[in-house]
Design a protein around this motif. Structure first.
Motif, PDB file in Angstrom:
ATOM      1  N   ASN A 142      -2.143   4.894  -3.587  1.00  0.00           N
ATOM      2  CA  ASN A 142      -1.344   6.014  -4.096  1.00  0.00           C
ATOM      3  C   ASN A 142      -0.917   6.960  -2.980  1.00  0.00           C
ATOM      4  OD1 ASN A 142      -1.463   5.105  -6.772  1.00  0.00           O
ATOM      5  ND2 ASN A 142      -3.409   6.160  -7.121  1.00  0.00           N
ATOM      6  N   ALA A 143      -1.692   7.041  -1.934  1.00  0.00           N
ATOM      7  CA  ALA A 143      -1.321   7.912  -0.807  1.00  0.00           C
ATOM      8  C   ALA A 143      -0.052   7.398  -0.119  1.00  0.00           C
ATOM      9  CB  ALA A 143      -2.459   7.986   0.194  1.00  0.00           C
ATOM     10  N   LYS A 144       0.110   6.078  -0.126  1.00  0.00           N
ATOM     11  CA  LYS A 144       1.293   5.474   0.476  1.00  0.00           C
ATOM     12  C   LYS A 144       2.353   5.117  -0.556  1.00  0.00           C
ATOM     13  CE  LYS A 144      -1.185   3.537   4.439  1.00  0.00           C
ATOM     14  NZ  LYS A 144      -1.515   2.315   5.214  1.00  0.00           N
ATOM     15  N   ASN A 145       2.036   5.340  -1.822  1.00  0.00           N
ATOM     16  CA  ASN A 145       2.961   4.999  -2.911  1.00  0.00           C
ATOM     17  C   ASN A 145       3.381   3.533  -2.837  1.00  0.00           C
ATOM     18  OD1 ASN A 145       3.445   6.994  -4.883  1.00  0.00           O
ATOM     19  ND2 ASN A 145       5.651   6.740  -4.636  1.00  0.00           N
ATOM     20  N   THR A 146       2.409   2.674  -2.584  1.00  0.00           N
ATOM     21  CA  THR A 146       2.701   1.268  -2.343  1.00  0.00           C
ATOM     22  C   THR A 146       1.777   0.368  -3.145  1.00  0.00           C
ATOM     23  OG1 THR A 146       3.500   1.739  -0.114  1.00  0.00           O
ATOM     24  CG2 THR A 146       2.884  -0.530  -0.589  1.00  0.00           C
ATOM     25  N   LEU A 147       2.360  -0.684  -3.684  1.00  0.00           N
ATOM     26  CA  LEU A 147       1.639  -1.720  -4.417  1.00  0.00           C
ATOM     27  C   LEU A 147       1.494  -2.930  -3.498  1.00  0.00           C
ATOM     28  CD1 LEU A 147       0.718  -2.917  -7.282  1.00  0.00           C
ATOM     29  CD2 LEU A 147       3.082  -3.749  -7.433  1.00  0.00           C
ATOM     30  N   TYR A 148       0.369  -3.641  -3.635  1.00  0.00           N
ATOM     31  CA  TYR A 148       0.122  -4.815  -2.806  1.00  0.00           C
ATOM     32  C   TYR A 148      -0.266  -6.012  -3.674  1.00  0.00           C
ATOM     33  CZ  TYR A 148      -0.275  -1.300   0.852  1.00  0.00           C
ATOM     34  OH  TYR A 148      -0.028  -0.251   1.713  1.00  0.00           O
ATOM     35  N   LEU A 149      -0.014  -7.183  -3.121  1.00  0.00           N
ATOM     36  CA  LEU A 149      -0.530  -8.411  -3.704  1.00  0.00           C
ATOM     37  C   LEU A 149      -1.047  -9.272  -2.563  1.00  0.00           C
ATOM     38  CD1 LEU A 149      -0.911 -10.050  -6.351  1.00  0.00           C
ATOM     39  CD2 LEU A 149       1.203 -11.256  -5.747  1.00  0.00           C
ATOM     40  N   ALA A 191      -0.052 -24.592   2.872  1.00  0.00           N
ATOM     41  CA  ALA A 191      -1.007 -24.597   1.767  1.00  0.00           C
ATOM     42  C   ALA A 191      -2.396 -24.222   2.283  1.00  0.00           C
ATOM     43  CB  ALA A 191      -1.032 -25.968   1.116  1.00  0.00           C
ATOM     44  N   GLY A 192      -3.060 -23.392   1.521  1.00  0.00           N
ATOM     45  CA  GLY A 192      -4.364 -22.881   1.910  1.00  0.00           C
ATOM     46  C   GLY A 192      -4.307 -21.569   2.666  1.00  0.00           C
ATOM     47  N   GLY A 193      -3.114 -21.181   3.069  1.00  0.00           N
ATOM     48  CA  GLY A 193      -2.931 -19.952   3.822  1.00  0.00           C
ATOM     49  C   GLY A 193      -2.882 -18.724   2.940  1.00  0.00           C
ATOM     50  N   ALA A 194      -2.550 -17.597   3.562  1.00  0.00           N
ATOM     51  CA  ALA A 194      -2.546 -16.316   2.856  1.00  0.00           C
ATOM     52  C   ALA A 194      -1.315 -15.502   3.229  1.00  0.00           C
ATOM     53  CB  ALA A 194      -3.810 -15.531   3.184  1.00  0.00           C
ATOM     54  N   LEU A 195      -0.906 -14.665   2.308  1.00  0.00           N
ATOM     55  CA  LEU A 195       0.166 -13.688   2.533  1.00  0.00           C
ATOM     56  C   LEU A 195      -0.181 -12.423   1.784  1.00  0.00           C
ATOM     57  CD1 LEU A 195       3.557 -15.616   2.099  1.00  0.00           C
ATOM     58  CD2 LEU A 195       2.718 -14.559   4.195  1.00  0.00           C
ATOM     59  N   ARG A 196       0.322 -11.301   2.281  1.00  0.00           N
ATOM     60  CA  ARG A 196       0.195 -10.052   1.547  1.00  0.00           C
ATOM     61  C   ARG A 196       1.578  -9.488   1.309  1.00  0.00           C
ATOM     62  NH1 ARG A 196      -2.681  -4.230   2.825  1.00  0.00           N
ATOM     63  NH2 ARG A 196      -0.891  -4.002   4.221  1.00  0.00           N
ATOM     64  N   LEU A 197       1.908  -9.321   0.050  1.00  0.00           N
ATOM     65  CA  LEU A 197       3.167  -8.705  -0.328  1.00  0.00           C
ATOM     66  C   LEU A 197       2.953  -7.204  -0.528  1.00  0.00           C
ATOM     67  CD1 LEU A 197       4.464 -11.261  -2.986  1.00  0.00           C
ATOM     68  CD2 LEU A 197       4.698 -11.320  -0.488  1.00  0.00           C
ATOM     69  N   SER A 198       3.990  -6.461  -0.175  1.00  0.00           N
ATOM     70  CA  SER A 198       3.971  -5.016  -0.393  1.00  0.00           C
ATOM     71  C   SER A 198       5.161  -4.629  -1.256  1.00  0.00           C
ATOM     72  CB  SER A 198       4.063  -4.270   0.938  1.00  0.00           C
ATOM     73  OG  SER A 198       2.978  -4.575   1.775  1.00  0.00           O
ATOM     74  N   CYS A 199       5.006  -3.547  -1.974  1.00  0.00           N
ATOM     75  CA  CYS A 199       6.081  -3.016  -2.809  1.00  0.00           C
ATOM     76  C   CYS A 199       6.051  -1.499  -2.665  1.00  0.00           C
ATOM     77  CB  CYS A 199       5.889  -3.432  -4.257  1.00  0.00           C
ATOM     78  SG  CYS A 199       7.046  -2.654  -5.419  1.00  0.00           S
ATOM     79  N   ALA A 200       7.024  -0.982  -1.942  1.00  0.00           N
ATOM     80  CA  ALA A 200       7.111   0.459  -1.721  1.00  0.00           C
ATOM     81  C   ALA A 200       7.864   1.110  -2.868  1.00  0.00           C
ATOM     82  CB  ALA A 200       7.811   0.742  -0.400  1.00  0.00           C
ATOM     83  N   ALA A 201       7.248   2.109  -3.462  1.00  0.00           N
ATOM     84  CA  ALA A 201       7.857   2.811  -4.586  1.00  0.00           C
ATOM     85  C   ALA A 201       8.370   4.170  -4.136  1.00  0.00           C
ATOM     86  CB  ALA A 201       6.841   2.981  -5.713  1.00  0.00           C
ATOM     87  N   SER A 202       9.462   4.589  -4.721  1.00  0.00           N
ATOM     88  CA  SER A 202       9.988   5.931  -4.481  1.00  0.00           C
ATOM     89  C   SER A 202      10.565   6.463  -5.787  1.00  0.00           C
ATOM     90  CB  SER A 202      11.071   5.916  -3.400  1.00  0.00           C
ATOM     91  OG  SER A 202      12.147   5.080  -3.775  1.00  0.00           O
ATOM     92  N   GLY A 203      10.655   7.763  -5.858  1.00  0.00           N
ATOM     93  CA  GLY A 203      11.194   8.404  -7.046  1.00  0.00           C
ATOM     94  C   GLY A 203      10.140   8.796  -8.067  1.00  0.00           C
ATOM     95  N   TYR A 204       8.923   8.293  -7.882  1.00  0.00           N
ATOM     96  CA  TYR A 204       7.836   8.592  -8.817  1.00  0.00           C
ATOM     97  C   TYR A 204       6.527   8.243  -8.129  1.00  0.00           C
ATOM     98  CZ  TYR A 204       6.390   9.562 -13.635  1.00  0.00           C
ATOM     99  OH  TYR A 204       5.886  10.137 -14.759  1.00  0.00           O
ATOM    100  N   THR A 205       5.487   8.960  -8.426  1.00  0.00           N
ATOM    101  CA  THR A 205       4.206   8.681  -7.793  1.00  0.00           C
ATOM    102  C   THR A 205       3.506   7.502  -8.471  1.00  0.00           C
ATOM    103  OG1 THR A 205       2.023   9.570  -7.309  1.00  0.00           O
ATOM    104  CG2 THR A 205       3.146  10.457  -9.237  1.00  0.00           C
TER     105      THR A 205
END
Length: 124
Positions: free
Chosen positions: A73-80, A14-28
């Motif tokens: 968009n250059a990496k086609n990736t979403l982050y949280l 608790a109190g820590g941090a994480l970064r999630l990634s979501c790599a997309a393919s098939g569409y920009t």
């Protein structure tokens, strides 16, 4: 067809941090509305945040000020980026996408048509 693959989940105190990634393919991603959801056992999937094709963002109140959604968009990736994590943030996190032309507005409540497989986040 859009394929989405999440990564970055794990266990954190608790109190820590994480970064999630979501790599997309098939569409920009520059033409996608993308979002993050989370789900705990026995509950419905809960929307968290969304980012539009132009980079504009929106959040639900429970994560506002702690979570930041973005996309490269250059990496086609979403982050949280999740900061100040709490035990109640424990859930399986999913990314989602919708073709921008198929929706009126891009918000966490958008009817997304494409989903990733999920990544587990545990906060203790």
């Amino acid at each position: 067809q859009v394929q989405l693959v999440e990564s970055g989940g794990g266990s954190v105190q608790a109190g820590g941090a994480l970064r999630l990634s979501c790599a997309a393919s098939g569409y920009t991603t520059s033409n996608l509305c993308m979002g993050w959801f989370r789900q705990t056992p026995g509950n419905e999937r809960e929307p968290i945040a969304a980012v539009d094709f132009d980079g504009s963002t929106s959040y639900v109140d429970s994560v506002k000020g702690r979570f930041t959604v973005s996309k490269d968009n250059a990496k086609n990736t979403l982050y949280l980026q999740m900061n100040g994590l709490k035990a109640e943030d424990t859930a399986t996190y999913y990314c989602a996408a919708a073709n921008r032309w198929s929706i009126l507005v891009c918000t966490p409540g958008t009817n997304f048509g494409y989903w990733g497989q999920g990544t587990q986040v545990t906060v203790s």
